[in-house]
Design an enzyme around this catalytic site. Structure first.
Site, short mmCIF file in Angstrom:
data_model
loop_
_atom_site.label_atom_id
_atom_site.label_comp_id
_atom_site.label_asym_id
_atom_site.label_seq_id
_atom_site.Cartn_x
_atom_site.Cartn_y
_atom_site.Cartn_z
N ASP A 92 74.33 62.96 -65.50
CA ASP A 92 72.98 62.42 -65.35
C ASP A 92 72.83 61.74 -63.99
O ASP A 92 71.80 61.88 -63.32
CB ASP A 92 72.67 61.40 -66.47
N HIS B 29 77.99 68.41 -63.75
CA HIS B 29 79.26 68.66 -64.44
C HIS B 29 80.25 69.39 -63.52
O HIS B 29 81.44 69.11 -63.54
CB HIS B 29 79.03 69.50 -65.70
N HIS C 122 71.57 68.50 -63.77
CA HIS C 122 72.54 67.89 -64.69
C HIS C 122 73.76 68.81 -64.85
O HIS C 122 74.91 68.36 -64.75
CB HIS C 122 71.88 67.62 -66.04
N GLU C 123 73.50 70.11 -65.06
CA GLU C 123 74.60 71.06 -65.20
C GLU C 123 75.44 71.11 -63.92
O GLU C 123 76.67 71.15 -63.97
CB GLU C 123 74.07 72.47 -65.52
N GLU D 141 78.83 63.04 -69.58
CA GLU D 141 77.38 63.27 -69.62
C GLU D 141 76.64 62.26 -68.74
O GLU D 141 75.69 62.60 -68.05
CB GLU D 141 76.86 63.21 -71.06
ZN LIG Z 1 75.80 67.76 -69.99
#
Ligand SMILES: [Zn+2]
Length: 431
Positions: A362, A284, A280-281, A358
């Site tokens: 995901d 980003h 997930h990170e 976000e």
């Molecule tokens: Zn996040």
């Protein structure tokens, strides 16, 4: 003397509007929580039992009530300072020292900063040693709290002092163009701080070590390679000495870019979930959210500094709050205060953008992990362990939430699973 004019009335109107809006949102959120306290939301059934669900409710209620009291106190103090004539008196007293514009500005802001830091102390203590303690999160000793506080004061005095000196020098020497110069210099300074933070500031508070589990470290390296990210290191941080909350984050830029995992997260999640958090990170970074957010912040601070520069020459601003002269360092304090209620109502824009990012992260996490299950399981465990409110009021979440509410986020991941071609094939062959 404070003047009761159109500007003061407009300011007080928006100030009261913000205050009541915040209060109504908080109360709405609490009453929504109460109305939905009879049934655990579907994705959490089997993980969160009735006891845990009521623990979540009581943590949310406690934190919200505390937030309301702390905010009302802050706002009352701010109004008292603005309307009592204390500030003009302070500026007159500073003038008596004969320290000039830059020296006077430094003393003025230093006194205000020290005063507001002192006022924060009882609230910080209460939040850490009463609320976090009561709900089983706090692991901080009073000694650690004191050393954190002292270090924080020194660091903000140094960083804030540098920015303040730059602003004061520019404001006093460059009548019309100070704000453009300030924007350029402060932006560069912020980038330097962002670059140095992981290697210079964060280690003052925590120990950072390479991930102890070599196998996990290798899997993380493989994941980052799949994501196409060059990361300088994956570290575990001794977050458990302050709190049992679990988390992970990316930090630094350029050569200092690194991933940090809380030791509490490593201890409570299976490997696939830890990898999901990192995926997930990584999402980003892949979707360039960090750089986009940085550019947006720069654009906002450009506009903000321009508006402040116009307000600095606005005689009415000073007269309204009881100043007989236009001392521009006073304007540097008054302008942001007058603007703050308006800025508050722009918040949903920032929240909506953050929620969009976000969801994108995901999506990347699911594609890196090859399936939505571990990403969903991670979210379920993270929400339950951190006692996240599972039933926030939709308007509250729309206004404040930087992440989609847990249930919405998990249902979105489950819908992906249903849309997965492999699942479709299984259903067809099974029928
Ligand atoms: Zn996040």
């Amino acid at each position: 003397m404070i003047q009761c004019n159109g500007l003061l009335i407009a300011f007080l109107f928006f100030f009261a509007l913000q205050l009541s809006f915040q209060l109504v949102l908080d109360l709405l959120n609490i009453s929504y929580l109460r109305r939905h306290s009879h049934a655990v939301p579907r994705p959490f059934q089997g993980v969160v039992d009735g006891k845990k669900f009521s623990k979540i409710a009581s943590y949310t209620k406690d934190s919200t009530r505390f937030g309301i009291v702390a905010r009302l106190f802050d706002q009352a103090v701010l109004l008292a300072i603005l309307l009592s004539g204390l500030l003009p008196w302070l500026v007159d007293a500073i003038k008596g020292f004969g320290v000039g514009f830059i020296g006077g500005g430094l003393i003025f802001f230093a006194l205000i900063a020290i005063f507001s830091q002192m006022l924060d102390i009882p609230f910080d203590l209460y939040s850490t040693f009463v609320i976090e303690q009561r709900h089983g999160f706090n692991t901080r000793t009073i000694g650690l709290w004191l050393s954190d506080w002292a270090k924080g004061m020194v660091i903000s005095a140094i960083l804030g002092g540098i920015v303040l000196v730059v602003l004061l020098v520019l404001v006093s020497y460059f009548e019309a163009t100070w704000w453009i110069l300030a924007w350029v210099i402060v932006s560069i300074f912020e980038l330097v701080v962002l670059w140095l933070y992981p290697v210079l500031i964060a280690p003052l508070f925590n120990k950072f070590e390479p991930i102890a589990d070599r196998e996990l470290a290798q899997r993380i390296a493989d994941l980052m390679e799949r994501a196409g990210l060059v990361v300088k290191g994956v570290f575990q941080m001794d977050a458990g000495k302050r709190s049992k909350h679990t988390n992970a984050y990316f930090t630094g830029i350029g050569r200092t870019k690194r991933i940090v995992l809380f030791d509490t997260l490593i201890a409570s999640h299976p490997e696939q979930e830890i990898l999901s958090v990192l995926a997930h990170e990584a999402g980003h970074w892949k979707r360039k959210h960090v750089i986009k957010q940085l550019l947006l912040m720069e654009a906002i601070s450009f506009a903000g500094l321009f508006i402040i520069s116009v307000m600095l020459d606005w005689e009415l601003l000073y007269r309204t709050f009881g100043f007989e002269e236009q001392i521009r360092y006073v304007g540097l304090l008054l302008a942001p205060i007058v603007l703050s209620p308006l800025i508050y109502f722009l918040r949903p824009l920032g929240s909506a953008l953050s929620r969009k990012y976000e969801k994108e992260a995901d999506d990347v996490a699911v594609s890196l992990m090859g399936t939505p299950e571990p990403v969903r399981d991670t979210l379920i465990r993270l929400s339950a362990d951190n006692l996240a409110n599972l039933t926030p009021h939709p308007i509250y979440a729309w206004f404040h939430y930087s992440h989609p509410p847990p249930v919405e986020r998990i249902e979105r991941l489950e819908a992906m699973r249903e849309g997965d071609p492999r699942n479709v094939r299984e259903q067809v062959s099974g029928s």
